[in-house]
Write an enzyme that holds these catalytic residues in place. Structure first.
Site, PDB file in Angstrom:
ATOM      1  N   LYS A 283      43.001  13.065 -32.779  1.00 55.66           N
ATOM      2  CA  LYS A 283      42.586  11.663 -32.623  1.00 55.66           C
ATOM      3  C   LYS A 283      43.453  10.803 -33.541  1.00 55.66           C
ATOM      4  CE  LYS A 283      38.342   9.020 -31.786  1.00 55.66           C
ATOM      5  NZ  LYS A 283      38.611   8.472 -30.467  1.00 55.66           N
TER       6      LYS A 283
ATOM      7  N   LEU B 267      41.635  14.775 -25.359  1.00 58.36           N
ATOM      8  CA  LEU B 267      40.838  14.729 -26.583  1.00 58.36           C
ATOM      9  C   LEU B 267      39.514  15.448 -26.309  1.00 58.36           C
ATOM     10  CD1 LEU B 267      40.681  13.457 -29.483  1.00 58.36           C
ATOM     11  CD2 LEU B 267      39.178  11.756 -28.439  1.00 58.36           C
TER      12      LEU B 267
ATOM     13  N   GLU C 190      42.526  13.062 -18.259  1.00 58.33           N
ATOM     14  CA  GLU C 190      41.388  12.298 -18.787  1.00 58.33           C
ATOM     15  C   GLU C 190      41.710  10.833 -18.570  1.00 58.33           C
ATOM     16  OE1 GLU C 190      40.930  12.549 -23.087  1.00 58.33           O
ATOM     17  OE2 GLU C 190      43.089  12.601 -23.395  1.00 58.33           O
TER      18      GLU C 190
ATOM     19  N   TYR D  26      41.518   8.657 -36.784  1.00 57.55           N
ATOM     20  CA  TYR D  26      40.342   7.791 -36.811  1.00 57.55           C
ATOM     21  C   TYR D  26      39.185   8.445 -36.077  1.00 57.55           C
ATOM     22  CZ  TYR D  26      41.047   6.471 -31.910  1.00 57.55           C
ATOM     23  OH  TYR D  26      41.153   6.498 -30.543  1.00 57.55           O
TER      24      TYR D  26
END
Ligand SMILES: Cc1ncc(COP(=O)(O)O)c(C=O)c1O
Length: 285
Positions: free
Chosen positions: A149, A205, A181, A35
């Site tokens: 993702k 990411l 993260e 996505y």
């Protein structure tokens, strides 16, 4: 809610009966899909090419057959905002699943991927920009391909839910003693005038906002080091912030019980926030 959505190659009225998914959709069964979330400013799509680069990368890494060409999806997404007469600030959500087949871990080669997109209003998170947020350290239990993702977000779902139930905006993931993260955002620490952030690899990411922030830091002549930060180093942080498409740059004022910069928003973070606000309109199409 907006009136129209993209359902495969068509713009249709946004109603459940127009976008039915089979129980044999692999996205539904395995989270087998990818996505993107794209920001919209004044009705225009932001950093579209960078988001499409990442989308095609994610599909390629999972060997999902892209159901559109780059030019077709660009045109469809623009058509979606136009058909909705969308002129506000908002977010576009685009999802692609591998397709349908009788349930089996092993995917068939020739499946037709299924995709949809919607647009919705999203107000600027001004309060977060001005007051900052608290984050809480949590062990990173996600898989080792965080660069993709993927729809399969269970690690993020559990961690963000736990963090928010305990009064924190985000979990701050650590693995092997290294800060990686946050649950839905990238993390930065500022020390002695230098911005430190995790390098882009399989542990995080590669955020589109991150890419812009590093570009803007260079334009502002603020030094950046992409390197692994240890959990211990956080104690010495002068400033911290996080970035994500919907939120832009949000200061972190507390990590667990540790206040950052006396719970104030630091000077460099503020400077970057202001610059980001100015430059954001240069990435629209
Ligand atoms: C785990 C994770 N890291 C980082 C980000 C930030 O990425 P971007 O700036 O592209 O929104 C996100 C955004 O959803 C995310 O889910």
């Amino acid at each position: 809610m907006t009136d129209y959505m993209l359902w495969n190659h068509e713009i249709v009225e946004r109603k459940a009966e127009n976008a039915m998914v089979s129980f044999e959709d692999r996205g539904y069964q395995f989270g087998d899909g990818v996505y993107e979330v794209i920001r919209i400013y004044d009705g225009k799509l932001h950093a579209l090419d960078w988001h499409l680069d990442r989308l095609f990368y994610s599909m390629e890494q999972l060997a999902i057959r892209a159901p559109f060409s780059r030019s077709e999806i660009k045109q469809l997404l623009k058509q979606l905002t136009e058909t909705n007469k969308f002129t506000a600030d908002g977010k576009l959500y685009l999802q692609v699943t591998r397709g349908m087949q009788p349930r089996d871990h092993v995917y068939m080669e020739e499946l037709d991927a299924i995709f949809y997109a919607t647009v919705d209003c999203f107000d600027q998170p001004v309060e977060m920009w001005e007051k900052g947020v608290k984050v809480t350290l949590q062990e990173d239990i996600r898989w080792l391909r965080c660069d993709i993702k993927s729809l399969n977000l269970l690690g993020n779902v559990l961690a963000r839910t736990k963090a928010q139930r305990n009064g924190y905006h985000e979990p701050l993931f650590h693995r092997d003693g290294i800060v990686r993260e946050c649950g839905a955002s990238n993390f930065y620490m500022i020390k002695d005038g230098v911005i430190h952030t995790h390098p882009t690899n399989n542990y995080i990411l590669g955020g589109i906002t991150r890419k812009k922030v590093l570009m803007f830091a260079e334009e502002l002549a603020i030094p950046v080091e992409e390197r692994e930060i240890t959990v211990e180093e956080l104690q010495e942080a002068d400033e911290c912030f996080l970035t994500a498409t919907p939120l832009e740059i949000v200061p972190i004022t507390q990590i667990d019980h540790q206040p950052i910069d006396h719970n104030q928003i630091g000077k460099i973070t503020k400077r970057l926030q202001q610059y980001y606000r100015k430059r954001v309109y240069d990435f629209l199409e």
